[in-house]
Design an enzyme around this catalytic site. Sequence first.
Site, PDB file in Angstrom:
ATOM      1  CG  ASP A  95     -73.290 -15.883 -15.885  1.00 23.33           C
ATOM      2  OD1 ASP A  95     -73.483 -16.999 -15.377  1.00 23.33           O
ATOM      3  OD2 ASP A  95     -72.307 -15.184 -15.616  1.00 23.33           O
ATOM      4  CG  LEU A 147     -64.905 -13.353 -19.101  1.00 24.52           C
ATOM      5  CD1 LEU A 147     -65.382 -12.110 -18.345  1.00 24.52           C
ATOM      6  CD2 LEU A 147     -63.389 -13.371 -19.141  1.00 24.52           C
ATOM      7  N   GLY A 148     -66.859 -17.648 -18.899  1.00 24.19           N
ATOM      8  CA  GLY A 148     -67.804 -18.535 -18.205  1.00 24.19           C
ATOM      9  C   GLY A 148     -67.140 -19.780 -17.638  1.00 24.19           C
ATOM     10  N   GLY A 149     -67.750 -20.345 -16.616  1.00 25.22           N
ATOM     11  CA  GLY A 149     -67.231 -21.560 -15.993  1.00 25.22           C
ATOM     12  C   GLY A 149     -67.109 -21.371 -14.497  1.00 25.22           C
ATOM     13  CB  SER A 184     -56.480 -19.370 -14.247  1.00 30.16           C
ATOM     14  OG  SER A 184     -56.008 -19.206 -12.923  1.00 30.16           O
ATOM     15  CE1 TYR A 231     -60.722 -21.719 -12.407  1.00 26.30           C
ATOM     16  CE2 TYR A 231     -58.598 -21.252 -11.395  1.00 26.30           C
ATOM     17  CZ  TYR A 231     -59.690 -20.846 -12.130  1.00 26.30           C
ATOM     18  OH  TYR A 231     -59.746 -19.563 -12.606  1.00 26.30           O
TER      19      TYR A 231
HETATM   20  C1  15L Z   1     -58.144 -17.401 -10.307  1.00 29.68           C
HETATM   21  O1  15L Z   1     -57.947 -18.044 -11.331  1.00 29.68           O
HETATM   22  C2  15L Z   1     -59.491 -17.256  -9.730  1.00 29.68           C
HETATM   23  O2  15L Z   1     -60.490 -17.215 -10.722  1.00 29.68           O
HETATM   24  C3  15L Z   1     -59.622 -16.050  -8.830  1.00 29.68           C
HETATM   25  O3  15L Z   1     -60.802 -16.199  -8.082  1.00 29.68           O
HETATM   26  C4  15L Z   1     -58.415 -15.880  -7.923  1.00 29.68           C
HETATM   27  O4  15L Z   1     -58.390 -16.913  -6.979  1.00 29.68           O
HETATM   28  C5  15L Z   1     -57.152 -15.858  -8.759  1.00 29.68           C
HETATM   29  O5  15L Z   1     -57.063 -16.964  -9.598  1.00 29.68           O
HETATM   30  C6  15L Z   1     -55.878 -15.757  -7.914  1.00 29.68           C
HETATM   31  O6  15L Z   1     -54.974 -16.571  -8.112  1.00 29.68           O
HETATM   32  O7  15L Z   1     -55.799 -14.845  -7.113  1.00 29.68           O
END
Ligand code: 15L
Length: 275
Positions: free
Chosen positions: A37, A74-76, A114, A139
């Site tokens: 990190d 997981l970084g970023g 995500s 994002y």
């Molecule tokens: C994500 O991708 C985020 O990293 C996390 O902080 C949450 O916001 C999550 O989604 C979410 O959708 O609850």
Amino acid sequence: MSSNGTRRIVLTGAAGGIGTMTRPLLAKLYPGLILSDKVKPRNLLPGETFVKADLTRPDQVAALLAGADSVIHLGGFSVEGPWKTILNANIIGCYNLFEAARQAGVKRVIFASSNHAVGFYPRKRKIGTDVTVRPDSRYGVSKAFGEALGALYSDKHGMTVTCIRIGNVGPRPLDVRRLSIWISPEDLVQLFRIGLEHPRIRYEILYGASDNAASWWDNSRARALGYRPKGKGEDHRAHAEAEQKKIGRDPIGDRFQGGTFATAEFTNDVKRAGP
Ligand code: 15L
């Protein structure tokens, strides 16, 4: 493999939320984990080693991955942010990671994607991992980019890549949206393990969700690879509904899987958004 025969597994973003929740579980399965990190995580466990690296610096990422056989990336930057922040941490950083992995001969990469890569799908619709991405934020776009990069490095260079579209990780779902997308740290580590060990993976996109009755996702591919989630969102419904009452209604975000990520900066007619 390192000279003593143990696997050299690198965990980027080790000081972040997911890194902090999964490290103790990973440490038991994979002794000798290399943590990375920009800042050193507190309370290094026995056997863990820390290597500081800034993902925007190719030289630092190359030094981190020298001799590694696998990476859990997981970084970023983990939420929506200004374009420059997303560009540096999640686009350039992710490229540097995959490229350094290729040069170092890393065999397996697990990419923390995500739910926000598909956040503009309506909550009414159940989706698999083969749908067109519909990001709800810059994002989310960066996570779709990471998934595409993973496919490129898998197809072109033979890397074994597992992208996990993570919902929300924690001890229990935080609100009603999270009843559908929640994943316990233990279940997420089960998915990491599949990515690190399954013999038949080439490139996969899996949903990072526990066994949630309210799920919007068809995670049959993860199940076919042996995923048996133990967490059940429904066990926490009363808590999630009580928390939701404090938040109130959101006429845009409540329609879409990405919730407030879809609402932020929204200027469209809500009926014209999403597929
Ligand atoms: C994500 O991708 C985020 O990293 C996390 O902080 C949450 O916001 C999550 O989604 C979410 O959708 O609850």
